[in-house]
Structure formats: structure tokens, C-alpha cells
Design a protein around this motif. Structure first.
Motif, short mmCIF file in Angstrom:
data_model
loop_
_atom_site.label_atom_id
_atom_site.label_comp_id
_atom_site.label_asym_id
_atom_site.label_seq_id
_atom_site.Cartn_x
_atom_site.Cartn_y
_atom_site.Cartn_z
N LEU A 1 0.92 -0.96 0.06
CA LEU A 1 0.22 -0.33 0.01
C LEU A 1 0.83 1.31 0.07
CD1 LEU A 1 -2.74 -1.13 2.56
CD2 LEU A 1 -3.01 -0.53 0.11
N HIS A 2 2.11 1.10 0.82
CA HIS A 2 2.82 2.31 0.81
C HIS A 2 3.53 2.74 -0.62
CE1 HIS A 2 5.52 5.36 2.80
NE2 HIS A 2 6.46 4.66 2.18
N ARG A 3 3.69 1.84 -1.27
CA ARG A 3 4.32 1.89 -2.59
C ARG A 3 3.37 2.31 -3.71
NH1 ARG A 3 6.84 -3.15 -1.41
NH2 ARG A 3 5.64 -3.99 -2.97
N THR A 4 2.20 2.04 -3.40
CA THR A 4 1.09 2.25 -4.34
C THR A 4 0.35 3.45 -4.40
OG1 THR A 4 0.84 -0.17 -4.49
CG2 THR A 4 -1.01 1.04 -5.50
N THR A 5 0.14 4.15 -5.57
CA THR A 5 -0.57 5.46 -5.26
C THR A 5 -2.05 5.00 -5.64
OG1 THR A 5 -0.54 5.98 -7.54
CG2 THR A 5 1.26 6.62 -6.10
N PRO B 1 -5.71 7.03 4.96
CA PRO B 1 -6.06 6.53 6.26
C PRO B 1 -5.54 5.09 6.42
CG PRO B 1 -7.57 8.10 5.78
CD PRO B 1 -6.73 7.93 4.46
N LEU B 2 -6.21 4.32 5.37
CA LEU B 2 -6.07 2.92 5.13
C LEU B 2 -4.49 2.32 5.17
CD1 LEU B 2 -7.48 -0.07 5.17
CD2 LEU B 2 -7.16 0.45 2.46
N THR B 3 -3.84 3.04 4.42
CA THR B 3 -2.08 2.74 4.24
C THR B 3 -1.63 3.14 5.49
OG1 THR B 3 -2.53 3.26 2.01
CG2 THR B 3 0.01 3.47 3.03
N ALA B 4 -1.90 4.34 6.40
CA ALA B 4 -1.43 4.65 7.43
C ALA B 4 -1.77 3.62 8.66
CB ALA B 4 -1.88 6.07 7.94
N PHE B 5 -3.02 3.09 8.68
CA PHE B 5 -3.54 2.30 9.46
C PHE B 5 -2.75 0.92 9.28
CE2 PHE B 5 -6.28 -1.49 10.81
CZ PHE B 5 -6.61 -1.00 11.92
N PHE B 6 -2.22 0.29 8.19
CA PHE B 6 -1.77 -0.76 8.08
C PHE B 6 -0.21 -0.75 8.40
CE2 PHE B 6 -5.21 -2.87 6.00
CZ PHE B 6 -5.11 -4.07 5.83
N CYS B 7 0.27 0.39 7.87
CA CYS B 7 1.71 0.93 8.28
C CYS B 7 2.04 1.06 9.92
CB CYS B 7 2.29 2.06 7.50
SG CYS B 7 2.39 2.00 5.88
N GLY B 8 1.15 1.59 10.62
CA GLY B 8 0.97 1.83 12.07
C GLY B 8 0.84 0.33 12.46
N ALA B 9 0.13 -0.56 12.03
CA ALA B 9 0.00 -1.86 12.68
C ALA B 9 1.19 -2.85 12.48
CB ALA B 9 -1.10 -2.85 12.26
N ALA B 10 1.75 -2.65 11.00
CA ALA B 10 3.14 -3.33 10.69
C ALA B 10 4.17 -2.89 11.60
CB ALA B 10 3.31 -2.97 9.31
N SER B 11 4.13 -1.54 11.85
CA SER B 11 5.35 -1.20 12.68
C SER B 11 5.13 -1.58 14.11
CB SER B 11 5.71 0.30 12.45
OG SER B 11 4.68 0.91 13.04
N ALA B 12 4.20 -1.96 14.59
CA ALA B 12 4.05 -2.26 15.81
C ALA B 12 3.96 -3.89 16.06
CB ALA B 12 2.59 -1.93 16.37
N GLY B 13 4.17 -4.32 14.56
CA GLY B 13 4.35 -5.73 14.68
C GLY B 13 2.99 -6.80 15.20
N HIS B 14 1.85 -5.96 14.68
CA HIS B 14 0.46 -6.61 15.15
C HIS B 14 0.15 -7.13 13.77
CE1 HIS B 14 -0.54 -2.92 18.02
NE2 HIS B 14 0.56 -3.90 18.42
N ALA B 15 -1.01 -8.15 14.27
CA ALA B 15 -1.75 -8.99 13.47
C ALA B 15 -3.13 -8.12 13.11
CB ALA B 15 -1.81 -10.53 13.80
N MET B 16 -4.03 -8.73 12.20
CA MET B 16 -5.27 -8.04 11.97
C MET B 16 -6.34 -8.94 12.08
SD MET B 16 -4.93 -4.73 9.39
CE MET B 16 -3.93 -3.44 9.81
N LEU B 17 -7.53 -8.69 12.38
CA LEU B 17 -8.66 -9.46 12.24
C LEU B 17 -9.63 -8.38 11.18
CD1 LEU B 17 -10.03 -11.99 12.92
CD2 LEU B 17 -11.19 -10.97 14.71
N ILE B 18 -9.91 -8.76 10.13
CA ILE B 18 -10.72 -7.92 9.09
C ILE B 18 -12.06 -8.66 8.94
CG2 ILE B 18 -10.86 -7.16 6.75
CD1 ILE B 18 -7.74 -7.29 6.68
N ARG B 19 -13.24 -7.87 9.10
CA ARG B 19 -14.29 -8.29 8.84
C ARG B 19 -15.21 -7.18 7.96
NH1 ARG B 19 -19.88 -7.70 11.97
NH2 ARG B 19 -21.05 -9.18 10.76
N ILE B 20 -15.70 -7.74 6.75
CA ILE B 20 -16.62 -6.71 6.03
C ILE B 20 -18.10 -7.13 6.56
CG2 ILE B 20 -17.32 -6.32 3.61
CD1 ILE B 20 -14.62 -7.60 2.64
N ALA B 21 -18.48 -5.94 6.90
CA ALA B 21 -20.08 -5.83 7.47
C ALA B 21 -21.02 -5.34 6.53
CB ALA B 21 -20.08 -5.43 8.79
#
Length: 111
Positions: free
Chosen positions: A49-53, A91-111
């Protein structure tokens, strides 16, 4: 493969699933159950995401094909519909980058 051509699965993101018809059971999630992304998949998604416009992301995308495939959300009635998420991409890119820099996993749900 160019970043704009990566399928959601390459980013570790869930595929859209068609909602089931009828009464929802307690184990029915509509668009599918939540998807778990390991910290490694979160990092891969963040890097991509960071490398993609946003323009690269939508390059070559035909809204009519999205409508035909019933891609969520079902708003693909004109070429301008591709712009609806442009304000959400940063903001989506920033969210993923923040989670990645903290070493976090994610749980994604489409509602």
C-alpha cells in the motif's frame, strides 16, 4: 506484477463473498467470516500500500466489470465511482503501516 495489479489475496486481504439468502444463522457472517492476517501479512500489505498510489490502484479497473462481479460495495455504475474511496486510501495505508510497525496482526471483517 505491478502493485496496481495485485489481487486482494496477494495482500492477505479477504475476497468478497456473496451474502447468503434467507435467515441469518448465528454462524452466518454475510460476506464471510472474519479473516486473520498474520503480522507478516500485515507488513506485506503495508509495504505494498505504501508503494502504491491510488491512481495506480485503480489503473485499468473497469467499473462495469466490478458491477458484473458484484464486488462490494455495489456502487460501480459509472467511471467516477472509482473515486469514492480515494479519500480513504491514505488513512487505510497509515492504519496498515502503523499496525505493521508495531508488529500487530489484524482481524478483518466486512460488514
Amino acid at each position: 506484477m505491478a502493485p496496481a495489479q495485485l489481487p486482494p489475496a496477494a495482500l492477505g486481504l479477504p475476497r468478497r463473498r456473496r451474502p447468503r439468502r434467507g435467515t441469518l444463522a448465528s454462524d452466518d457472517w454475510g460476506y464471510g467470516p472474519p479473516q486473520y492476517l498474520t503480522p507478516e501479512r500485515v507488513q506485506l500489505a503495508a509495504d505494498t500500500l505504501h508503494r502504491t498510489t491510488y491512481d495506480q490502484l485503480i489503473q485499468g479497473v473497469d467499473p462495469s466489470e466490478l458491477a458484473k462481479a458484484e464486488v462490494y460495495p455495489q456502487i460501480w455504475d459509472s467511471p467516477a465511482s472509482l473515486e469514492w474511496a480515494s479519500d480513504l486510501f491514505t488513512p487505510l495505508t497509515a492504519f496498515f503501516c502503523g499496525a505493521a510497525s508495531a508488529g500487530h496482526a489484524m482481524l478483518i471483517r466486512i460488514a
